[in-house]
Design an enzyme around this catalytic site. Structure first.
Site: not given
Length: 130
Positions: A33, A74, A81, A100-101
């Site tokens: 990530e 995060e 996700e 996801k948004d």
């Protein structure tokens, strides 16, 4: 070649095994990530600046809450996700995009919180130096 049966499917046997899996997750998060790496670098920068400016213990508490809130959020975003991708695969799905948004938006809100904390802590210290 290892068979599918070689993978652990039962509960962890002890705390050390649980800790090992958790550590693996953090390593995977850092490796995979980009945003987690960015937030980690930002966190290290904040820590260095805090050490240079000798911020108070109370200020350190706020800075650490902000840092860990962003890093945890995060991680949660990454989980969301991955779960959505697991469900919909490589197909566009409007509902999946929406989910996801929202998760990404939560990271953004948490980052704004951290930035506000940084300003509250560092601006008065910097103004005293000037």
């Amino acid at each position: 070649m290892a068979s599918q049966n070689d993978h652990q499917i039962t509960k962890n046997k002890n705390f050390c095994q649980s800790l090992g899996h958790a550590w693996d997750g953090i390593i995977d998060l850092f490796k995979e990530e980009r945003n987690f790496r960015f937030h980690t670098c930002a966190a290290m920068t904040v820590v260095v600046i805090g050490l240079i400016l000798h911020v108070s213990l109370e200020d350190w508490s706020w800075l650490l809450v902000a840092i860990f809130a962003v890093l945890v959020m995060e991680g949660v975003n990454t989980v969301v996700e991955n779960m959505v991708d697991l469900e919909v695969g490589h197909h566009y799905n409007l509902r999946a995009k929406h989910i996801k948004d929202i998760a990404a938006g939560c990271v953004l809100v948490t980052s704004f919180f951290a930035a506000i904390i940084g300003c509250i802590v560092f601006i008065p210290v910097l103004l005293r130096l000037v």
